[in-house]
Design a protein around this motif. Structure first.
Motif, PDB file in Angstrom:
ATOM      1  N   PHE A 124       0.677  -1.086  -0.037  1.00 26.46           N
ATOM      2  CA  PHE A 124       0.035   0.058   0.127  1.00 26.46           C
ATOM      3  C   PHE A 124       0.838   1.136   0.141  1.00 26.46           C
ATOM      4  N   ASP A 126       0.637   5.796  -0.507  1.00 26.61           N
ATOM      5  CA  ASP A 126      -0.315   6.976  -0.779  1.00 26.61           C
ATOM      6  C   ASP A 126       0.845   8.196  -0.714  1.00 26.61           C
ATOM      7  N   ASP A 165      -5.249  -3.692  -6.897  1.00 26.73           N
ATOM      8  CA  ASP A 165      -6.545  -4.225  -6.451  1.00 26.73           C
ATOM      9  C   ASP A 165      -7.525  -3.084  -6.424  1.00 26.73           C
ATOM     10  N   LYS A 166      -7.059  -1.868  -5.952  1.00 25.41           N
ATOM     11  CA  LYS A 166      -7.719  -0.580  -6.251  1.00 25.41           C
ATOM     12  C   LYS A 166      -6.932   0.473  -5.798  1.00 25.41           C
ATOM     13  N   PHE A 167      -7.569   1.686  -6.439  1.00 25.21           N
ATOM     14  CA  PHE A 167      -7.112   3.024  -5.951  1.00 25.21           C
ATOM     15  C   PHE A 167      -7.937   3.611  -4.896  1.00 25.21           C
ATOM     16  N   ILE A 168      -7.435   3.899  -3.790  1.00 22.31           N
ATOM     17  CA  ILE A 168      -8.209   4.653  -2.662  1.00 22.31           C
ATOM     18  C   ILE A 168      -7.588   5.993  -2.483  1.00 22.31           C
ATOM     19  N   GLY A 169      -8.394   6.991  -2.883  1.00 21.57           N
ATOM     20  CA  GLY A 169      -8.167   8.439  -2.691  1.00 21.57           C
ATOM     21  C   GLY A 169      -6.650   8.656  -3.615  1.00 21.57           C
ATOM     22  N   ASP A 170      -6.052   8.948  -2.643  1.00 20.11           N
ATOM     23  CA  ASP A 170      -4.466   9.139  -3.142  1.00 20.11           C
ATOM     24  C   ASP A 170      -3.682   7.751  -3.007  1.00 20.11           C
ATOM     25  N   GLY A 171      -4.261   6.779  -2.492  1.00 21.13           N
ATOM     26  CA  GLY A 171      -3.290   5.566  -2.347  1.00 21.13           C
ATOM     27  C   GLY A 171      -3.742   4.604  -3.549  1.00 21.13           C
ATOM     28  N   ILE A 172      -2.664   3.616  -3.465  1.00 12.18           N
ATOM     29  CA  ILE A 172      -2.876   2.389  -4.265  1.00 12.18           C
ATOM     30  C   ILE A 172      -2.590   1.155  -3.620  1.00 12.18           C
ATOM     31  N   LEU A 173      -3.518   0.238  -3.533  1.00 13.92           N
ATOM     32  CA  LEU A 173      -3.594  -1.208  -2.886  1.00 13.92           C
ATOM     33  C   LEU A 173      -3.236  -2.374  -4.039  1.00 13.92           C
TER      34      LEU A 173
END
Ligand code: FES
Length: 218
Positions: A124, A126, A165-173
């Motif tokens: 993870f 961000d 898996d996904k982009f979450i706000g300014d993060g990458i999982l």
């Protein structure tokens, strides 16, 4: 005579004098409510029960039940009542007790996504100070920086065998999974260790490449 005890808020011991009667047959004979949407044909899994005692007094899984159990990753205590024959006393719990449970099971089989256990390295990342940055910047600039960040950071992940898996706000999982998972079911302990090491190295290589990308972009 065998006793099949359904554990609920109170116990319901049901007798059967027929060796080899299935759990479902025994329940229905006593009007005990046990879902069986496919009519006992090992297709719906709504009759599944959890055996708390007496696993040795039951028949082994037949091919149809075994196929379902493998696909869904059930432990040995979960049995299909319609396929499991009783040869002695046994205690168990229903898994599908009401319409809400039933809904969950039917949506499970529609999507066929019941989860999967696997070895994976999770990554993870961000942007540090992103909230302060958004407050001080124009929306256009925020979107531009975010898109650039996702693009630059996704490449090392994908190029090193990872998945996003996904982009979450300014993060990458992101995740890195063992390759050839199916072969590993029969792998030796040593080759499993080696495969895990290789997965970790892939994630580390991706991280090092990200640092390079960041240095070059600043
Ligand atoms: S009744 Fe459908 S699987 Fe047992």
């Amino acid at each position: 005579m065998s006793i099949v005890t359904f554990e609920d808020k109170e116990n319901f011991p049901l007798e059967t004098n027929k060796p080899g009667a299935t759990i479902l047959e025994t329940a229905l004979k006593h009007d005990y409510p046990l879902y069986h949407l496919c009519g006992g044909n090992a297709k719906c899994t709504t009759c599944r029960v959890f055996i708390t005692e007496g696993l040795d007094h039951l028949s082994h899984r037949n091919d149809r039940e075994q196929t379902l159990a493998d696909r869904k990753g059930w432990p040995s205590e979960i049995r299909l009542a319609c396929q499991t024959e009783v040869f002695g006393d046994v205690s168990l719990r229903r898994i599908i007790k009401d319409n809400k449970d039933l809904k969950t099971v039917t949506s499970e089989s529609k999507s066929s996504k019941t989860g999967e256990e696997c070895y994976a390295v999770i990554l993870f990342l961000d942007i540090k100070g992103f909230t302060a940055f958004t407050e001080a910047s124009l929306p256009y600039d925020v979107v531009f920086v975010l898109n650039r960040f996702f693009q630059e950071m996704s490449e090392p992940i994908l190029n090193n065998g990872g998945g996003i898996d996904k982009f979450i706000g300014d993060g990458i999982l992101a995740f890195f999974q063992i390759k050839n998972k199916d072969q590993l079911k029969t792998a030796t302990e040593e080759s499993l260790k080696e495969a895990k090491r290789e997965t970790i190295h892939s994630a580390i290589r991706a991280c090092l490449r990200m640092f390079d990308q960041l240095k070059n972009s600043i």
